[in-house]
Design an enzyme around this catalytic site. Structure first.
Site, mmCIF file in Angstrom:
data_model
loop_
_atom_site.group_PDB
_atom_site.id
_atom_site.type_symbol
_atom_site.label_atom_id
_atom_site.label_comp_id
_atom_site.label_asym_id
_atom_site.label_seq_id
_atom_site.Cartn_x
_atom_site.Cartn_y
_atom_site.Cartn_z
ATOM 1 N N ASP A 106 0.837 -1.193 0.000
ATOM 2 C CA ASP A 106 0.000 0.000 0.000
ATOM 3 C C ASP A 106 0.875 1.247 0.000
ATOM 4 O O ASP A 106 2.108 1.160 -0.019
ATOM 5 C CB ASP A 106 -0.954 -0.012 1.187
ATOM 6 C CG ASP A 106 -0.226 0.011 2.527
ATOM 7 O OD1 ASP A 106 1.023 0.015 2.544
ATOM 8 O OD2 ASP A 106 -0.902 0.008 3.572
ATOM 9 N N SER A 107 0.253 2.417 0.036
ATOM 10 C CA SER A 107 0.997 3.681 -0.050
ATOM 11 C C SER A 107 1.555 4.134 1.292
ATOM 12 O O SER A 107 2.439 4.980 1.349
ATOM 13 C CB SER A 107 0.081 4.776 -0.588
ATOM 14 O OG SER A 107 -0.941 5.071 0.355
ATOM 15 N N GLY A 108 1.010 3.593 2.383
ATOM 16 C CA GLY A 108 1.348 4.084 3.717
ATOM 17 C C GLY A 108 0.314 5.064 4.246
ATOM 18 O O GLY A 108 0.294 5.387 5.434
ATOM 19 N N GLY A 109 -0.568 5.525 3.370
ATOM 20 C CA GLY A 109 -1.561 6.517 3.771
ATOM 21 C C GLY A 109 -2.545 6.015 4.804
ATOM 22 O O GLY A 109 -2.924 6.746 5.715
ATOM 23 N N ASP A 154 -3.160 8.360 -0.897
ATOM 24 C CA ASP A 154 -4.507 8.925 -0.805
ATOM 25 C C ASP A 154 -4.765 9.339 0.633
ATOM 26 O O ASP A 154 -4.079 8.908 1.558
ATOM 27 C CB ASP A 154 -5.552 7.917 -1.275
ATOM 28 C CG ASP A 154 -5.491 6.608 -0.477
ATOM 29 O OD1 ASP A 154 -4.416 6.295 0.076
ATOM 30 O OD2 ASP A 154 -6.503 5.900 -0.405
ATOM 31 N N GLY A 210 -11.045 4.020 1.366
ATOM 32 C CA GLY A 210 -11.738 5.024 2.158
ATOM 33 C C GLY A 210 -12.676 4.374 3.150
ATOM 34 O O GLY A 210 -12.590 3.180 3.451
ATOM 35 N N ASP A 220 -8.199 -8.172 1.183
ATOM 36 C CA ASP A 220 -7.092 -8.320 2.136
ATOM 37 C C ASP A 220 -7.552 -8.004 3.543
ATOM 38 O O ASP A 220 -8.400 -7.127 3.749
ATOM 39 C CB ASP A 220 -5.916 -7.405 1.755
ATOM 40 C CG ASP A 220 -6.137 -5.959 2.198
ATOM 41 O OD1 ASP A 220 -5.751 -5.603 3.328
ATOM 42 O OD2 ASP A 220 -6.706 -5.177 1.406
ATOM 43 N N HIS A 259 -3.933 -23.029 10.520
ATOM 44 C CA HIS A 259 -5.240 -23.607 10.212
ATOM 45 C C HIS A 259 -6.138 -22.573 9.549
ATOM 46 O O HIS A 259 -6.810 -22.869 8.542
ATOM 47 C CB HIS A 259 -5.916 -24.135 11.483
ATOM 48 C CG HIS A 259 -7.320 -24.593 11.227
ATOM 49 N ND1 HIS A 259 -7.626 -25.872 10.820
ATOM 50 C CD2 HIS A 259 -8.503 -23.918 11.276
ATOM 51 C CE1 HIS A 259 -8.937 -25.971 10.640
ATOM 52 N NE2 HIS A 259 -9.484 -24.804 10.909
#
Length: 426
Positions: free
Chosen positions: A145-148, A218, A289, A338, A405
């Site tokens: 991801d971007s870290g945002g 974002d 978001g 995810d 498991h």
């Protein structure tokens, strides 16, 4: 909006007032005024036309005749991802309590977090190691991801926190310092160091990581936000995502970039976001978001948003992957999901099973059950009684076995969903 959410704005305004005061030091520089928050993002014609990467494409295998559910294959430089698919979260380039290497095709795609890897060990270390695949010894696809998300969740927490009026430790410490056109400035939770994450620096970090799929920066606004502020936030995200895309297109490096569609649960905002972002040369689309306060709002949102996305490209639902949400989202055409949901449950003593549903292994009723959690798949070699004993005895391997498991359960669960779509049962 909570006090924690507006605190950074108040500090920013106070800083400007202090700099403008006659009493302030002559050496203090006045901060430049921010641009109009309603400034539109760059027009689509300012970007080159989309060119499909040779090493990345989406293949539609089957479209259900009963719903928008579909089976597909995402081809990446490090292998194929079958969809709909579950994506395990390896926050710090590691699954908690489990070695990912022996799991093979069980985990076709894993999710690593740019924010945490930025703080430690840092993009340069990972680059010197040869990228994330070499660093963590993984030969299959990785998405970062971007870290945002992590930066902004420090300011207002999760939707559950907002609804329950909770205060997280991070928000008490005011780790998010400032949001500007340039990016987000925050303080590291590890050592208090002041850092600024920009669209360009986020992409640069993900280039160093060498992940197969990357995400533009974002802004994540809170669930409780008025429409005017939401509008400004969506426009800021669009400007940031456009800058991220420009940086990415300078050197694609066989990496795909997914845009992040925003707008909260406001349908016109979501439509505006989808229309703009799908006009740009992204390789796929993530739905991000605020996704609603419950599954009812989530499903209504997906019913509206997913049809706005190009069917020839993959899509991803960010941060949602519990069993019930997956079951309700697949019919709308969502490809990948995810979440740290199944691994977190395992570490805290909960098994996901086909036979019994959720099993709280600490409960005494499992003490004398000398049968595996499920007859097929998962931990066939260990009984519920043994797992109960390990957990009650605080043996570290209990977390490992329960997590394993649950990962097996999720892989088999997604395989069964794909089979049902292929048979037009979903």
């Amino acid at each position: 909006m909570s006090r924690a959410s507006i605190a950074p704005v108040r500090r920013f305004c106070s800083a400007i007032a202090e700099a403008s005061s006659p009493k302030s030091s002559s050496k203090r520089r006045r901060k430049p005024l921010s641009p109009d928050p309603y400034t539109p993002p760059p027009p689509p014609e300012s970007f080159p036309p989309y060119e499909e990467l040779d090493c990345f494409r989406f293949e539609l295998v089957h479209q259900s005749s009963r719903s928008a559910a579909r089976v597909g294959r995402v081809h990446t430089p490090h292998g194929v991802i079958d969809t709909p698919g579950f994506v395990a979260v390896a926050t710090n380039a590691a699954l908690k309590a489990v070695d990912h290497r022996p799991l093979g095709d069980l985990l076709q795609l894993i999710f690593c977090n740019t924010y945490h890897l930025l703080l430690h060990p840092g993009p340069q270390v990972i680059k010197e190691a040869g990228g994330l695949h070499s660093f963590m010894q993984r030969d299959r696809p990785i998405i970062t991801d971007s870290g945002g998300f992590q930066v902004f969740s420090l300011a207002h927490g999760s939707v559950t926190d907002e609804l329950n009026m909770k205060k997280s430790r991070a928000r008490d410490e005011s780790l998010l310092l400032e949001v500007s056109e340039n990016g987000a400035t925050f303080r590291s939770y590890r050592d208090g160091k002041r850092l600024t994450l920009t669209p360009e620096s986020s992409v640069d970090a993900q280039k160093a990581y060498g992940s197969d799929i990357i995400v533009p920066l974002d802004e994540l606004p809170p669930y409780h936000i008025d429409r005017e502020k939401l509008h400004r936030s969506v426009l800021l995200s669009h400007r940031w995502e456009a800058r991220s895309l420009r940086r990415h297109l300078e050197d694609r490096r066989n990496q795909a970039m997914y845009a992040v569609v925003h707008g909260g649960i406001d349908e016109p905002m979501r439509q505006m976001s989808a229309e703009y972002l799908t006009s740009l040369p992204f390789d796929g689309y993530a739905i991000g978001g605020s996704l609603g306060k419950d599954r009812y709002e989530l499903f209504n949102l997906l019913r509206f948003v997913v049809p706005l996305l190009p069917k020839e490209k993959p899509n991803h639902l960010l941060g949602i992957a519990d069993v019930e949400s997956i079951q309700g989202s697949v019919p709308f055409g969502v490809d990948t999901f995810d979440s740290c949901f199944p691994t977190r449950l395992g570490r805290h003593g909960t098994l996901l099973t086909k036979r019994f549903g959720r099993v709280q292994i600490r409960q005494g009723k499992w003490k004398n059950v000398f049968e595996p959690p499920d007859w097929e798949g998962g931990l066939q070699g260990h009984t519920l009684a043994y797992l109960h004993h390990l957990f009650k005895a605080h043996e570290p391997i209990a977390a490992t076995l329960l997590t394993l498991h649950n990962l097996h359960f999720m892989a088999e669960f997604m395989e069964s969903i794909r089979a049902k779509i292929l048979n037009d049962e979903i």
